[in-house]
Motif scaffolding. Structure first.
Motif, PDB file in Angstrom:
ATOM      1  N   GLN A  84       0.831  -1.192   0.000  1.00 60.03           N
ATOM      2  CA  GLN A  84       0.000   0.000   0.000  1.00 60.03           C
ATOM      3  C   GLN A  84       0.870   1.247   0.000  1.00 60.03           C
ATOM      4  N   THR A  85       0.272   2.340  -0.433  1.00 57.34           N
ATOM      5  CA  THR A  85       0.965   3.627  -0.452  1.00 57.34           C
ATOM      6  C   THR A  85       0.907   4.273   0.922  1.00 57.34           C
ATOM      7  N   VAL A  86       2.025   4.808   1.372  1.00 58.25           N
ATOM      8  CA  VAL A  86       2.092   5.502   2.659  1.00 58.25           C
ATOM      9  C   VAL A  86       2.586   6.923   2.411  1.00 58.25           C
ATOM     10  N   HIS A  87       2.296   7.801   3.385  1.00 60.41           N
ATOM     11  CA  HIS A  87       2.667   9.209   3.264  1.00 60.41           C
ATOM     12  C   HIS A  87       3.346   9.684   4.544  1.00 60.41           C
ATOM     13  N   ALA A  88       4.142  10.725   4.402  1.00 61.35           N
ATOM     14  CA  ALA A  88       4.768  11.375   5.544  1.00 61.35           C
ATOM     15  C   ALA A  88       4.861  12.865   5.251  1.00 61.35           C
ATOM     16  N   ARG A  89       4.800  13.667   6.331  1.00 55.84           N
ATOM     17  CA  ARG A  89       4.859  15.124   6.180  1.00 55.84           C
ATOM     18  C   ARG A  89       5.874  15.692   7.166  1.00 55.84           C
ATOM     19  N   ARG A  90       6.411  16.823   6.807  1.00 56.31           N
ATOM     20  CA  ARG A  90       7.353  17.536   7.679  1.00 56.31           C
ATOM     21  C   ARG A  90       7.436  18.956   7.160  1.00 56.31           C
ATOM     22  N   SER A  91       7.833  19.878   7.992  1.00 54.74           N
ATOM     23  CA  SER A  91       8.065  21.229   7.515  1.00 54.74           C
ATOM     24  C   SER A  91       9.294  21.807   8.192  1.00 54.74           C
ATOM     25  N   TYR A  92       9.897  22.765   7.533  1.00 54.31           N
ATOM     26  CA  TYR A  92      11.045  23.489   8.071  1.00 54.31           C
ATOM     27  C   TYR A  92      10.726  24.977   8.018  1.00 54.31           C
ATOM     28  N   VAL A  93      10.791  25.636   9.164  1.00 52.49           N
ATOM     29  CA  VAL A  93      10.598  27.075   9.199  1.00 52.49           C
ATOM     30  C   VAL A  93      11.948  27.758   9.025  1.00 52.49           C
ATOM     31  N   ALA A  94      11.911  29.081   8.848  1.00 55.36           N
ATOM     32  CA  ALA A  94      13.146  29.805   8.543  1.00 55.36           C
ATOM     33  C   ALA A  94      14.203  29.611   9.618  1.00 55.36           C
ATOM     34  N   GLY A  95      13.781  29.531  10.876  1.00 52.21           N
ATOM     35  CA  GLY A  95      14.737  29.363  11.966  1.00 52.21           C
ATOM     36  C   GLY A  95      15.398  28.006  11.999  1.00 52.21           C
ATOM     37  N   GLU A  96      14.894  27.048  11.219  1.00 51.46           N
ATOM     38  CA  GLU A  96      15.475  25.701  11.175  1.00 51.46           C
ATOM     39  C   GLU A  96      16.398  25.503   9.983  1.00 51.46           C
ATOM     40  N   LEU A  97      16.701  26.585   9.275  1.00 55.52           N
ATOM     41  CA  LEU A  97      17.636  26.523   8.158  1.00 55.52           C
ATOM     42  C   LEU A  97      19.036  26.862   8.649  1.00 55.52           C
ATOM     43  N   LYS A  98      20.018  26.083   8.232  1.00 52.73           N
ATOM     44  CA  LYS A  98      21.415  26.360   8.514  1.00 52.73           C
ATOM     45  C   LYS A  98      22.081  26.817   7.224  1.00 52.73           C
ATOM     46  N   TRP A  99      22.570  28.054   7.244  1.00 52.75           N
ATOM     47  CA  TRP A  99      23.148  28.636   6.037  1.00 52.75           C
ATOM     48  C   TRP A  99      24.641  28.304   5.945  1.00 52.75           C
TER      49      TRP A  99
END
Length: 305
Positions: free
Chosen positions: A261-276
């Motif tokens: 079967q097909t499965v899904h996953a989600r996640r998000s990254y906000v600006a403060g979680e970015l490493k430049w």
């Protein structure tokens, strides 16, 4: 006719300040109020609980039901329970409680039994409640074990790293479980908040990926969005992304070979979680036995450039 703005289903207009749209566990940052009691979706609630919370709450509910019936037996008089010790109030309530457990679970050891119509009626109701509750609990446990789900580990941070002749937005993911995931697809939506004529509006932009699909995921997949002139990130700085309340919403789709079967996953990254100006370090190596060794603990490990 005005051009319709792209909306993935999270609305364009809003007011106020929100933490993020998608939480770190993949759930949406939405709290429903004003609904009807029958719309609460208790079955879905218990299906979505973590296993530790499920194994705590379900026994507590069972204990609460048994206590309610124990109170009922105690209020009508423990003398209505033949063979129940009742030399004191505490002993009488304890006898009623353990009789309630025996009736609810249909164990019935036989040394305590109802000897009046009222006590027998309460016992009949409790026995039926126990049978129905057991059926519901059995269905929940079976559904939780048999439901296919993805257990993907995402890097805690995304990085803006050197890529080819420029830079790219990158994050990593790996499968926590030993099952096989096939035909993985990744999508990233960049959400920003802009002030248009004094009104806050969300803007959504799909980000093109260097490799939007992979066939297998036995190791780690580094999802890469090249920052070129066609990218919404082109020319943006860390301060720009903070000011725009930028959030990168990640959607992963895969085929679970175990459940077919097909499965899904989600996640998000906000600006403060970015490493430049950082890059990820390798998480796998060839072991001495000749097999690949994946270290999930190093999934978020990165170095500054």
């Amino acid at each position: 006719m005005a051009k319709i703005a792209f909306d993935p289903g999270i609305t364009e207009r809003f007011s106020g300040q929100i933490r993020r749209i998608i939480n770190e566990d993949g759930s949406f940052n939405v709290r429903r109020v004003g609904g009807r009691l029958r719309d609460a979706g208790y079955f879905l609630y218990f299906m979505n609980l973590s296993w530790p919370a499920f194994l705590v709450q379900v026994p507590l509910i069972y204990l609460g039901i048994e206590l309610l019936f124990a109170v009922a037996y105690y209020l009508i008089g423990v003398e209505n329970l033949q063979g129940a010790p009742r030399n004191s109030a505490m002993q009488g309530f304890t006898s009623a409680f353990f009789f309630s457990i025996q009736t609810f679970t249909t164990v019935g050891y036989g040394h305590i039994s109802p000897n009046s119509f009222l006590a027998s009626s309460i016992a009949a109701v409790e026995a039926m409640s126990g049978i129905l509750s057991l059926a519901v609990a059995t269905g929940l446990i079976f559904a939780r074990f048999s439901r296919p789900s993805a257990s993907l580990a995402f890097s805690e941070n995304a990085v803006i790293a050197p890529f080819q002749d420029g830079q790219a937005l990158m994050f990593r993911l790996a499968n926590r479980r030993p099952n096989v995931l096939l035909e993985l697809e990744a999508r990233i939506l960049m959400m920003t908040v802009e002030n248009v004529d004094g009104e806050l509006k969300r803007r959504y932009a799909p980000l093109s990926l260097e490799r939007p699909k992979v066939y297998f995921l036995p190791l780690v997949w580094t999802v890469v969005h090249p920052i070129n002139e066609d990218s919404p990130l082109w020319g943006r700085t860390a301060d720009d992304l903070q000011r725009l309340q930028t959030e990168f919403m990640v959607l992963i789709k895969a085929f679970d070979d175990t459940f077919s079967q097909t499965v899904h996953a989600r996640r998000s990254y906000v600006a403060g979680e970015l490493k430049w100006n950082a890059r990820f370090v390798p998480t796998f190596k060839a072991a001495s036995e000749g097999e690949m060794e994946l270290d999930l603990a190093r999934l978020n490990e990165h170095v500054e450039m």
